[in-house]
Scaffold this motif. Structure first.
Motif, PDB file in Angstrom:
ATOM      1  N   ARG A   1       1.323  -0.964   0.021  1.00 45.45           N
ATOM      2  CA  ARG A   1       0.262   0.024  -0.185  1.00 45.45           C
ATOM      3  C   ARG A   1       0.957   1.160  -0.034  1.00 45.45           C
ATOM      4  O   ARG A   1       1.848   1.230   0.497  1.00 45.45           O
TER       5      ARG A   1
ATOM      6  N   CYS B   1       2.148  -7.033   8.456  1.00 46.09           N
ATOM      7  CA  CYS B   1       0.777  -7.115   8.955  1.00 46.09           C
ATOM      8  C   CYS B   1       0.911  -8.178  10.988  1.00 46.09           C
ATOM      9  O   CYS B   1       1.774  -8.922  10.315  1.00 46.09           O
TER      10      CYS B   1
ATOM     11  N   THR C   1      -5.966  -0.540  11.765  1.00 45.35           N
ATOM     12  CA  THR C   1      -4.696  -1.595  10.465  1.00 45.35           C
ATOM     13  C   THR C   1      -3.763  -2.008  11.612  1.00 45.35           C
ATOM     14  O   THR C   1      -2.702  -1.129  11.148  1.00 45.35           O
TER      15      THR C   1
ATOM     16  N   CYS D   1      -1.082  -2.483  10.268  1.00 45.26           N
ATOM     17  CA  CYS D   1      -0.037  -2.588   8.820  1.00 45.26           C
ATOM     18  C   CYS D   1       1.450  -1.452   9.060  1.00 45.26           C
ATOM     19  O   CYS D   1       0.760  -0.844   9.169  1.00 45.26           O
ATOM     20  N   ALA D   2       2.852  -2.085   8.972  1.00 43.93           N
ATOM     21  CA  ALA D   2       3.604  -0.784   8.911  1.00 43.93           C
ATOM     22  C   ALA D   2       4.895  -1.770   8.277  1.00 43.93           C
ATOM     23  O   ALA D   2       4.925  -2.189   7.316  1.00 43.93           O
TER      24      ALA D   2
ATOM     25  N   GLY E   1       2.528   2.407  10.420  1.00 43.13           N
ATOM     26  CA  GLY E   1       0.686   2.074  10.147  1.00 43.13           C
ATOM     27  C   GLY E   1       0.735   3.599  11.210  1.00 43.13           C
ATOM     28  O   GLY E   1       0.160   3.378  12.004  1.00 43.13           O
TER      29      GLY E   1
ATOM     30  N   SER F   1      -3.045   4.735  11.361  1.00 44.12           N
ATOM     31  CA  SER F   1      -4.760   4.188  10.831  1.00 44.12           C
ATOM     32  C   SER F   1      -5.603   5.471  10.953  1.00 44.12           C
ATOM     33  O   SER F   1      -5.407   6.360  12.068  1.00 44.12           O
TER      34      SER F   1
ATOM     35  N   SER G   1      -9.004   2.130   8.755  1.00 43.08           N
ATOM     36  CA  SER G   1      -8.580   2.341   7.822  1.00 43.08           C
ATOM     37  C   SER G   1      -6.490   2.817   7.917  1.00 43.08           C
ATOM     38  O   SER G   1      -7.291   3.765   8.192  1.00 43.08           O
ATOM     39  N   LEU G   2      -6.349   2.300   6.885  1.00 42.76           N
ATOM     40  CA  LEU G   2      -5.053   2.734   7.349  1.00 42.76           C
ATOM     41  C   LEU G   2      -5.294   4.091   6.192  1.00 42.76           C
ATOM     42  O   LEU G   2      -5.723   3.619   4.685  1.00 42.76           O
TER      43      LEU G   2
ATOM     44  N   VAL H   1       2.064   5.990   5.605  1.00 42.23           N
ATOM     45  CA  VAL H   1       2.237   5.281   6.480  1.00 42.23           C
ATOM     46  C   VAL H   1       3.977   6.550   6.126  1.00 42.23           C
ATOM     47  O   VAL H   1       4.047   7.063   5.439  1.00 42.23           O
TER      48      VAL H   1
END
Length: 124
Positions: A8, A15, A25, A27-28, A34, A36, A43-44, A47
């Motif tokens: 993304r 994640c 979310t 993830c990073a 990351g 959110s 949602s993200l 980053v």
């Protein structure tokens, strides 16, 4: 955990999921964060690579770090009124020893929980 499994914002992300994660979310990118959205599906939103870049972000923040011997995800929220470490409050940390597979989940205000991780075998 899904390592380097998502893409993304032109970045490769790792994640983590679990019932200890809420309103973000998780993830990073490796060595980054990351961010959110603070409302809705959480949602993200973007980053970033430096802690200075999330200093005014209102919403969930997940950091990810990896080296030859460990993996670590840290999740929390920015709050200008947080009493620990300035404005960042990490609510949970999940750290895995890559050599033994042993992992530890540390959550704010709860006892630590140990896990044993194993590499998942591909199904397809």
């Amino acid at each position: 955990m899904t390592l380097d499994g998502e893409r993304r914002f032109g970045r490769v992300l790792s994640c983590i999921k679990g019932d200890f994660i809420a309103d973000m979310t998780p993830c990073a990118p490796k060595g980054g964060y990351g961010l959110s959205y603070p409302t809705g599906s959480a949602s993200l939103a973007q980053v970033v690579d430096r802690w200075q870049d999330y200093a005014d972000h209102l919403g969930g923040i997940v950091g990810y770090a990896a080296d030859a011997s460990s993996l670590q995800f840290d999740g929390g929220f920015y709050s200008p009124n947080h009493k620990k470490r300035g404005a960042w409050g990490d609510h949970w940390t999940f750290k895995v020893d890559r050599l033994t597979g042993k992992a530890m989940l540390t959550q704010e205000g709860k006892p630590d929980i140990g896990y044993v991780c194993a590499k998942a075998k591909p199904r397809f």
